[in-house]
Write a protein that holds these residues in place. Structure first.
Motif, PDB file in Angstrom:
ATOM      1  N   SER A  38       0.846  -1.192   0.000  1.00 60.74           N
ATOM      2  CA  SER A  38       0.000   0.000   0.000  1.00 60.74           C
ATOM      3  C   SER A  38       0.881   1.241   0.000  1.00 60.74           C
ATOM      4  CB  SER A  38      -0.903  -0.001   1.243  1.00 60.74           C
ATOM      5  OG  SER A  38      -0.127   0.234   2.412  1.00 60.74           O
ATOM      6  N   VAL A  39       0.253   2.412   0.049  1.00 61.90           N
ATOM      7  CA  VAL A  39       1.037   3.647   0.108  1.00 61.90           C
ATOM      8  C   VAL A  39       1.875   3.704   1.387  1.00 61.90           C
ATOM      9  CG1 VAL A  39      -0.738   5.055   1.246  1.00 61.90           C
ATOM     10  CG2 VAL A  39       0.890   6.144  -0.326  1.00 61.90           C
ATOM     11  N   SER A  40       1.490   2.953   2.409  1.00 60.01           N
ATOM     12  CA  SER A  40       2.293   2.894   3.634  1.00 60.01           C
ATOM     13  C   SER A  40       3.694   2.370   3.352  1.00 60.01           C
ATOM     14  CB  SER A  40       1.621   2.004   4.682  1.00 60.01           C
ATOM     15  OG  SER A  40       0.397   2.555   5.121  1.00 60.01           O
ATOM     16  N   GLY A  41       3.820   1.467   2.375  1.00 63.11           N
ATOM     17  CA  GLY A  41       5.115   0.921   2.046  1.00 63.11           C
ATOM     18  C   GLY A  41       5.996   1.858   1.249  1.00 63.11           C
ATOM     19  N   TRP A  47       8.086  11.196  11.161  1.00 63.99           N
ATOM     20  CA  TRP A  47       6.995  11.860  11.870  1.00 63.99           C
ATOM     21  C   TRP A  47       6.916  13.321  11.421  1.00 63.99           C
ATOM     22  CZ3 TRP A  47       6.080  16.186  14.516  1.00 63.99           C
ATOM     23  CH2 TRP A  47       4.921  16.266  15.291  1.00 63.99           C
ATOM     24  N   PHE A  48       5.802  13.689  10.822  1.00 63.26           N
ATOM     25  CA  PHE A  48       5.535  15.080  10.478  1.00 63.26           C
ATOM     26  C   PHE A  48       4.120  15.165   9.917  1.00 63.26           C
ATOM     27  CE2 PHE A  48       5.675  19.130   8.269  1.00 63.26           C
ATOM     28  CZ  PHE A  48       6.372  19.913   9.182  1.00 63.26           C
ATOM     29  N   PRO A  49       3.293  16.121  10.382  1.00 60.00           N
ATOM     30  CA  PRO A  49       1.911  16.240   9.887  1.00 60.00           C
ATOM     31  C   PRO A  49       1.875  16.909   8.515  1.00 60.00           C
ATOM     32  CG  PRO A  49       2.327  17.883  11.591  1.00 60.00           C
ATOM     33  CD  PRO A  49       3.564  17.023  11.521  1.00 60.00           C
ATOM     34  N   HIS A  50       2.247  16.155   7.486  1.00 56.12           N
ATOM     35  CA  HIS A  50       2.353  16.661   6.120  1.00 56.12           C
ATOM     36  C   HIS A  50       1.062  16.401   5.348  1.00 56.12           C
ATOM     37  CE1 HIS A  50       4.276  17.808   2.386  1.00 56.12           C
ATOM     38  NE2 HIS A  50       3.952  16.643   1.836  1.00 56.12           N
ATOM     39  N   ASP A  51       0.648  17.370   4.557  1.00 53.03           N
ATOM     40  CA  ASP A  51      -0.547  17.256   3.708  1.00 53.03           C
ATOM     41  C   ASP A  51      -1.817  17.017   4.523  1.00 53.03           C
ATOM     42  OD1 ASP A  51       0.494  17.831   1.226  1.00 53.03           O
ATOM     43  OD2 ASP A  51       0.888  15.748   0.689  1.00 53.03           O
ATOM     44  N   VAL A  52      -1.873  17.562   5.734  1.00 54.55           N
ATOM     45  CA  VAL A  52      -3.105  17.575   6.528  1.00 54.55           C
ATOM     46  C   VAL A  52      -3.201  18.945   7.195  1.00 54.55           C
ATOM     47  CG1 VAL A  52      -3.309  15.107   7.025  1.00 54.55           C
ATOM     48  CG2 VAL A  52      -1.889  16.534   8.494  1.00 54.55           C
ATOM     49  N   SER A  55      -5.140  21.269  12.691  1.00 50.83           N
ATOM     50  CA  SER A  55      -6.154  21.553  13.694  1.00 50.83           C
ATOM     51  C   SER A  55      -5.707  21.021  15.051  1.00 50.83           C
ATOM     52  CB  SER A  55      -7.484  20.891  13.299  1.00 50.83           C
ATOM     53  OG  SER A  55      -7.363  19.477  13.359  1.00 50.83           O
ATOM     54  N   ALA A  56      -6.390  21.455  16.087  1.00 51.39           N
ATOM     55  CA  ALA A  56      -6.049  21.000  17.435  1.00 51.39           C
ATOM     56  C   ALA A  56      -6.183  19.480  17.551  1.00 51.39           C
ATOM     57  CB  ALA A  56      -6.944  21.694  18.463  1.00 51.39           C
ATOM     58  N   THR A  57      -7.198  18.913  16.901  1.00 50.86           N
ATOM     59  CA  THR A  57      -7.406  17.467  16.968  1.00 50.86           C
ATOM     60  C   THR A  57      -6.291  16.718  16.264  1.00 50.86           C
ATOM     61  OG1 THR A  57      -9.800  17.832  16.974  1.00 50.86           O
ATOM     62  CG2 THR A  57      -9.041  15.618  16.460  1.00 50.86           C
ATOM     63  N   VAL A  58      -5.894  17.206  15.100  1.00 54.62           N
ATOM     64  CA  VAL A  58      -4.808  16.574  14.351  1.00 54.62           C
ATOM     65  C   VAL A  58      -3.512  16.638  15.147  1.00 54.62           C
ATOM     66  CG1 VAL A  58      -3.307  16.858  12.339  1.00 54.62           C
ATOM     67  CG2 VAL A  58      -5.785  16.834  12.049  1.00 54.62           C
ATOM     68  N   ALA A 297       0.408  11.963   6.320  1.00 53.87           N
ATOM     69  CA  ALA A 297       0.665  11.859   7.761  1.00 53.87           C
ATOM     70  C   ALA A 297       0.094  10.584   8.370  1.00 53.87           C
ATOM     71  CB  ALA A 297       0.090  13.084   8.480  1.00 53.87           C
ATOM     72  N   GLY A 298      -0.002   9.517   7.576  1.00 56.73           N
ATOM     73  CA  GLY A 298      -0.557   8.284   8.120  1.00 56.73           C
ATOM     74  C   GLY A 298       0.239   7.751   9.302  1.00 56.73           C
ATOM     75  N   PHE A 299       1.557   7.649   9.160  1.00 57.07           N
ATOM     76  CA  PHE A 299       2.385   7.187  10.268  1.00 57.07           C
ATOM     77  C   PHE A 299       2.347   8.181  11.423  1.00 57.07           C
ATOM     78  CE2 PHE A 299       4.080   4.589   6.884  1.00 57.07           C
ATOM     79  CZ  PHE A 299       4.440   3.407   7.523  1.00 57.07           C
ATOM     80  N   THR A 300       2.235   9.470  11.111  1.00 56.00           N
ATOM     81  CA  THR A 300       2.276  10.527  12.128  1.00 56.00           C
ATOM     82  C   THR A 300       1.026  10.552  12.996  1.00 56.00           C
ATOM     83  OG1 THR A 300       3.670  11.849  10.675  1.00 56.00           O
ATOM     84  CG2 THR A 300       2.522  13.030  12.434  1.00 56.00           C
TER      85      THR A 300
END
Length: 330
Positions: A38-41, A47-52, A55-58, A297-300
């Protein structure tokens, strides 16, 4: 205790399955792709909140995941390590709210930075994807989670054939089509080339590079070099011209990469969305939950959003279906 089926076996789906099983649910995972395929591979998995959105929740989910990955970094079997690096900026007013989720940051020394750039130094978790995804799947299986290889083409069909008490859709980009969410969800094509590592340890990201998104993420045996952020592009083929441009940018940024042999190359589709979607989905005869739209940011966000889903499905009694109209969003 309830029975829950998770759709999707990428890093988010596996993390959700782990937390639900740990909470006491009987969990099954259904997916037509293993995590490594998958794209995970494909991800550089730093770790970085990229392309999201930030927000406080994120950012709270990012902070939860940071802490969890930092704990896992103490076990070499996980493939997680803590690495120092630099986030470059080339414009004023750049969003630095992500720093609230990191224990310590500091301005980068100007020596060695590209002309006109500033930088933030920090230490963040870095995931060796092949090692980590295999370790995580093993941990999930050890908790009694069952896996089934199948393509899910509709939620109604899955609910008809599956007797689980609840369903969690964590299938990345495919989630939007399954839940009728295509109007606010979109692919973000990413391409990388992996070079032999000449001894680098520090990573660097350069979102504002004039030539395009650029990052250098050294791992144990290679260096993930990227990248692209092609919104709306569904093409998963590796483009040699794009690769040549990536190599030109990364060598200009990190000259030690010049002449390093290519170990592998890949392209994948990040699951973009107007906002990360974590929560109940209306209109089904059993509880259905969404956990997707994580962009780059899936891993993040994986452990933080998995914990959010687990909190919505208490083991002492699953909530009923949502009847109100579904407004999307988070």
């Amino acid at each position: 205790m309830g029975t829950v089926t998770v759709v999707g076996a990428g890093v988010v789906g596996l993390s959700v399955a782990h937390e639900l099983a740990r909470a006491g649910h009987r969990v099954s995972v259904v997916a037509d792709r293993a995590a490594a395929d998958s794209v995970s591979g494909v991800a550089a998995a730093i770790w970085f909140p990229h392309d999201v959105d930030h927000s406080a929740t994120v950012l709270e989910s990012a902070a939860v995941t940071y802490r969890r990955l930092a704990e896992l970094a103490g076990d070499p079997r996980t493939g997680v390590s803590l690495r120092g690096g630099t986030v470059l900026s080339r414009r004023a007013g750049v969003d630095t709210s992500w720093t609230r989720a990191v224990p310590h940051t500091a301005p980068a020394a100007p020596d060695g930075l590209p002309p006109g750039a500033t930088g933030i130094r920090c230490t963040v978790p870095l995931v060796e994807t092949s090692t980590y995804l295999a370790w995580l799947r093993g941990r999930v299986a050890a908790l009694g989670v069952r896996f089934r290889a199948a393509a899910v083409t509709s939620i109604a069909g899955l609910l008809r054939d599956d007797d689980a008490d609840a369903l969690v859709v964590a299938a990345g980009l495919r989630s939007a089509a399954l839940l009728g969410d295509d109007d606010v969800s979109f692919p973000i094509r990413g391409q990388v080339v992996r070079l032999a590592n000449p001894g680098l340890t520090d990573w660097i990201t350069d979102d504002d590079n004039p030539g395009g998104l650029t990052y250098v993420v050294p791992r144990r045996d290679d260096v993930v070099c990227g990248g692209t952020g092609d919104v709306g592009c569904w093409d998963e083929r590796v483009d040699p011209d794009v690769e040549a441009a990536i190599l030109e940018r990364v060598v200009a940024l990190v000259p030690a990469l010049a002449g390093q042999p290519v170990r592998s190359r890949a392209a994948g589709l990040r699951p973009g969305r107007a906002g990360v979607r974590v929560g109940p989905v209306a209109g089904h005869d059993r509880p259905v939950y969404a956990c997707y739209g994580h962009g780059g940011a899936g891993f993040t966000l994986s452990w933080g959003d998995a914990a959010r889903i687990a909190a919505m499905l208490p083991p002492d009694g699953l909530p009923g279906p949502v009847a109100a109209p579904d407004a999307g969003g988070q």
